[in-house]
Write a protein that holds these residues in place. Structure first.
Motif, short mmCIF file in Angstrom:
data_model
loop_
_atom_site.label_atom_id
_atom_site.label_comp_id
_atom_site.label_asym_id
_atom_site.label_seq_id
_atom_site.Cartn_x
_atom_site.Cartn_y
_atom_site.Cartn_z
N ILE A 615 0.82 -1.23 0.00
CA ILE A 615 0.00 0.00 0.00
C ILE A 615 0.84 1.26 0.00
CG2 ILE A 615 -1.88 -1.20 1.14
CD1 ILE A 615 -1.12 0.14 3.75
N GLY A 616 2.17 1.11 -0.10
CA GLY A 616 3.02 2.28 -0.24
C GLY A 616 3.39 2.97 1.05
N LEU A 617 3.21 2.30 2.20
CA LEU A 617 3.58 2.92 3.47
C LEU A 617 5.00 2.58 3.90
CD1 LEU A 617 0.40 2.50 5.72
CD2 LEU A 617 1.36 4.62 4.83
N ILE A 618 5.65 1.67 3.19
CA ILE A 618 6.95 1.20 3.66
C ILE A 618 7.98 2.32 3.65
CG2 ILE A 618 7.75 0.46 1.39
CD1 ILE A 618 8.25 -1.32 4.79
N GLY A 619 7.87 3.25 2.71
CA GLY A 619 8.81 4.37 2.69
C GLY A 619 8.71 5.23 3.92
N GLU A 620 7.49 5.59 4.29
CA GLU A 620 7.28 6.41 5.49
C GLU A 620 7.71 5.66 6.75
OE1 GLU A 620 3.55 8.60 7.82
OE2 GLU A 620 3.25 7.69 5.84
N ILE A 621 7.34 4.37 6.81
CA ILE A 621 7.72 3.58 7.99
C ILE A 621 9.23 3.41 8.05
CG2 ILE A 621 7.55 1.29 9.02
CD1 ILE A 621 4.69 1.12 7.94
N GLY A 622 9.87 3.16 6.90
CA GLY A 622 11.32 2.97 6.89
C GLY A 622 12.07 4.19 7.38
#
Length: 817
Positions: A615-622
């Motif tokens: 869902i494209g949240l991995i960048g923000e979480i990373g």
């Protein structure tokens, strides 16, 4: 032609006639009034004179009556008759017994001024008959004042008195007439010189005035401040305004003629049709373009022709457009497109825009929009049609679904996807892929039965609507035949040569209305069934199972909850120590992400990390994880713990979501050296895009950041990566460590990895160390570092300092064995 003007029409004659008429009227009225006054005064004087005569003879008549002397009485009577106004005298005497006439005398009466047959007086007016009464006076005794001795009577001569009165009236009338004549002459002269002559001069000058040449009237002499002077000024001002107005009007008329010619040319030569019609649609005028567009002949008279006369497909709507335009409150323009059919059934679309003119008529502009309407029809067709295959697209599928759902109570929706079609595009190019799709479309079309619909909704996805089909066995048999037909080899042209391509297909089947009440529901159900068919290896069909929907709903809830968790701080880090096996000293920690759900409890990372990637949240979480790891490493170093922290990185973060510049900036913000942070990547990161991964790793290595290869040994070509990529450390997956004590093959593999890594100058970290036996084996192999439950479970940051103190102070038993 001017009318003839006579002298009596002039202002002088009319003024004189008015003055004379008014003077005569007033003179006549005053003459009558004066005559009456004179008559009244004449009669009053006559009565007074008779009384005066009696006064003169009263004493003599008294003596004659007292003594009864008839002679004396006759002398008195004759004396009175000498007065011309006395007609008759009678003297009566009175003794003790009776009265007697002492004298009676009468003048012979003559007709003076009035004759028989002429009832008017000498002045021509009807005589006024004022009859004087007889004058009577009582005679009293000279010795006894109250004793009556007789009486005397005088009768006036009425004719003489009337003649005197008429003469006096005639004289007064003549005098008044003379005065009136003088007044009329003076008034006429004054009007002539003071009014009439200046006005006539103004009038004569005005008739000859050339106002357009700038001439103006001159003020008559001595009339500069009179009404005539002001009148001349007003006339001059009015003349100037009239001349200016006439000039403006002349210019406007000239411009109107020019504009009329110009707009008439524009009207006649305009490319658009123009017409004027009344509220009933009767044409008042139209230009050549209108006649051409509507196939009207201009050789006929315009009068009586109607706008709806040609072959309009919907003349009633055109008539309604005219009336609505006239009834509109804002007098705005109304417009619409109308279809016109010619005598040869040729069609033409015309755009008609009508505007009310304010007199019950409308003006319309007609333009040919046939091409636009054709393009719109074509565009609408294209909007619901797939350009390559000619099948319906997603929008067309929606229309088809509406038609079928209205006609049939149930049907099947089948989603077909080509297995491995992307590889064909990648290997042979899109033109070959398009050829293949066309061949597939032809085979699908052969399988359709009456009432069935087909659509292409994606690159290699087709949807079939099988109308009236509800039995699974029937639908399954038809779809199975279709998959077999699609799976037969294809001949396509590649670079001028014929190539054989083998491709298979998978299908997902859903039924209306059980598996979905609308298109989106059916597509979702059939797609879930298709995913199951492809997950089973493809070349197969699968029916929709409600359990699939439940799994999707569960995944959707996980996605929604994860988005909320990022914003609400439900995600946090735990740290697992990394220990140097030779000394038992802690050298670092691996940061691990955890999710504490308020309802579900702890959600495993292998559940929510893939969701975050999808869902494209991995960048923000990373970025959040890396920032927190830097902050914690800085805090530990500040408290005396010289440790590094390793952070796991997903393939979706490389390179844009986690650029090397962002890592360097975070290290700088927290005052950390490059060696304080290690980046852990998996084999999947390297396989995804080798070129991009290598550039990204080299950039980090140039900045001094350490790169760890995580889960080593679980892939297909891990050994090649050790040589190709610039790595620091290899982490052996815990699955090899777990069975190392009982399985000699795992022990041999681990020993080989340690030996090979050492030969390449790489450090090795063994994951999942849980027993003393595993630790002893790794130490004997020469493995440098390890982590696992034997040392510590992952703990929160606030507990980590205590764990570090314990590990550093209390070595594991048998550490030095």
């Amino acid at each position: 032609m001017s009318r003839q003007t006579h002298w009596w029409h002039g202002i002088l004659a009319r003024s004189l006639m008015a003055v004379v008429g008014i003077a005569l009227l007033m003179g006549g009225a005053s003459s009558m009034w004066v005559s009456r006054v004179v008559e009244d005064r004449a009669y009053q004087q006559a009565s007074l004179k008779l009384d005066e005569l009696l006064d003169t003879v009263e004493s003599t008549a008294t003596v004659a009556a007292f003594v009864g002397d008839e002679q004396l009485a006759n002398e008195v009577a004759q004396g009175l008759l000498r007065n011309s106004e006395v007609l008759r005298v009678t003297i009566h005497g009175q003794d003790r017994t009776k009265a007697r006439t002492l004298a009676r005398a009468e003048r012979v009466q003559q007709k003076i001024g009035v004759t028989e047959g002429n009832p008017r007086g000498t002045d021509g007016t009807a005589p006024r008959k004022i009859i004087l009464p007889s004058v009577k006076r009582q005679l009293y005794s000279p010795f006894t004042p109250h004793e009556a001795v007789g009486e005397i009577w005088l009768d006036a001569d009425q004719d003489v008195i009337d003649a005197h009165m008429a003469g006096a009236a005639r004289f007064i009338s003549l005098l008044l007439a003379g005065q009136l004549a003088l007044v009329i002459a003076a008034a006429a002269a004054a009007m002539l010189f003071l009014v009439v002559r200046p006005i006539k001069a103004i009038s004569d000058r005005l008739h000859q005035l050339n106002a357009s040449g700038g001439e103006r009237l001159a003020v008559p002499e001595s009339h500069e401040r009179t009404e005539l002077g002001r009148l001349v000024g007003d006339i001059n001002n009015l003349t100037a305004r009239l001349v200016a107005t006439i000039g403006i009007e002349s210019d406007l008329l000239r411009q109107k003629v020019i504009d009329q010619r110009k707009y008439q040319d524009l009207f006649e030569n305009a490319a658009s049709g123009i017409f004027v019609a009344d509220h009933d649609g009767r044409l008042e005028s139209f230009n050549l373009a209108f006649a051409t567009l509507t196939w009207l002949s201009r050789r006929r008279e315009t009068a009586g022709r109607r706008l709806t006369e040609p072959g309009w497909r919907e003349p009633g709507q055109l008539q309604a457009l005219l009336r609505n335009s006239l009834d509109a409150a804002d007098n705005g323009t109304l417009e619409d497109d109308f279809l016109l059919v010619g005598r040869r059934n040729d069609e033409r679309w015309l755009h008609v825009a009508v505007t009310p003119l304010g007199n019950g008529s409308v003006q319309g502009i007609v333009t040919d929009v046939t091409q636009r309407r054709s393009e719109e029809i074509s565009a609408r067709r294209l909007a619901v049609t797939d350009a390559l295959t000619g099948f319906a697209n997603r929008a067309g599928l929606q229309n088809a679904l509406s038609d079928i759902s209205l006609d049939t109570p149930s049907f099947a929706l089948v989603m077909v996807d080509l297995d491995g079609f992307r590889r064909v595009n990648d290997a042979m190019g899109f033109p070959v892929g398009d050829q293949l799709l066309l061949r597939v479309a032809e085979r699908i079309h052969k399988m359709l039965e009456p009432g069935d619909r087909v659509a292409r909704i994606g690159g290699d996805e087709f949807v079939l609507l099988l109308a009236g089909e509800q039995a699974r066995t029937t639908v399954g048999a038809r779809v199975g035949q279709l998959l077999q037909l699609i799976g037969q080899p294809y001949d396509v042209e590649v670079a001028g040569n014929q190539e054989h391509i083998d491709i298979s297909a998978s299908a997902g089947i859903a039924f209306f209305p059980a598996d979905g009440a609308d298109l989106q529901g059916l597509l979702r159900s059939s797609e879930l069934a298709l995913n199951n068919a492809q997950a089973a290896g493809g070349r197969n069909l699968c029916y929709f199972d409600p359990a699939q929907q439940a799994a999707v709903e569960h995944r959707r809830r996980i996605e929604d909850d994860l988005r909320h968790a990022v914003d609400s701080g439900e995600l946090y880090l735990v740290f697992q120590p990394v220990v140097e096996l030779a000394t038992g000293r802690m050298v670092g920690a691996e940061a691990l992400l955890r999710w504490s759900h308020p309802v579900r409890g702890m959600v495993p990372p292998d559940v929510f990390i893939p969701v975050a990637e999808d869902i494209g949240l991995i960048g923000e979480i990373g970025l959040m994880v890396l920032g927190e790891a830097c902050r914690q490493a800085a805090a530990w170093r500040g408290s005396g713990l010289d440790l590094y922290v390793s952070v796991n990185v997903s393939v979706r973060q490389i390179p844009d979501a986690l650029p090397p510049a962002a890592i360097a900036e975070l290290l700088k913000q927290h005052g950390l050296p490059a060696g304080a942070i290690a980046i852990e990547i998996t084999e999947g990161v390297l396989m995804h895009n080798v070129g991009i991964a290598q550039t990204w790793i080299d950039s980090l290595r140039a900045d001094g950041v350490h790169i760890y290869l995580d889960d080593f040994g679980t892939g297909y070509s891990s050994l090649s990566y050790l040589k190709r990529f610039s790595l620091d450390t290899v982490k052996i997956d815990k699955s090899f460590i777990r069975d190392m004590s009982a399985d000699n093959s795992d022990r041999a593999l681990v020993n080989a990895i340690v030996t090979m890594a050492g030969s390449l100058g790489l450090h090795v970290i063994a994951e999942g160390i849980e027993t003393q036996a595993q630790l002893d084996i790794l130490r004997r192999m020469g493995c440098a570092y390890g982590q696992g439950y034997l040392f510590s479970r992952p703990v929160k940051a606030e507990e980590f300092a205590q764990v570090a103190a314990r590990i550093n102070a209390e070595p594991v038993p048998g550490w030095n064995s």
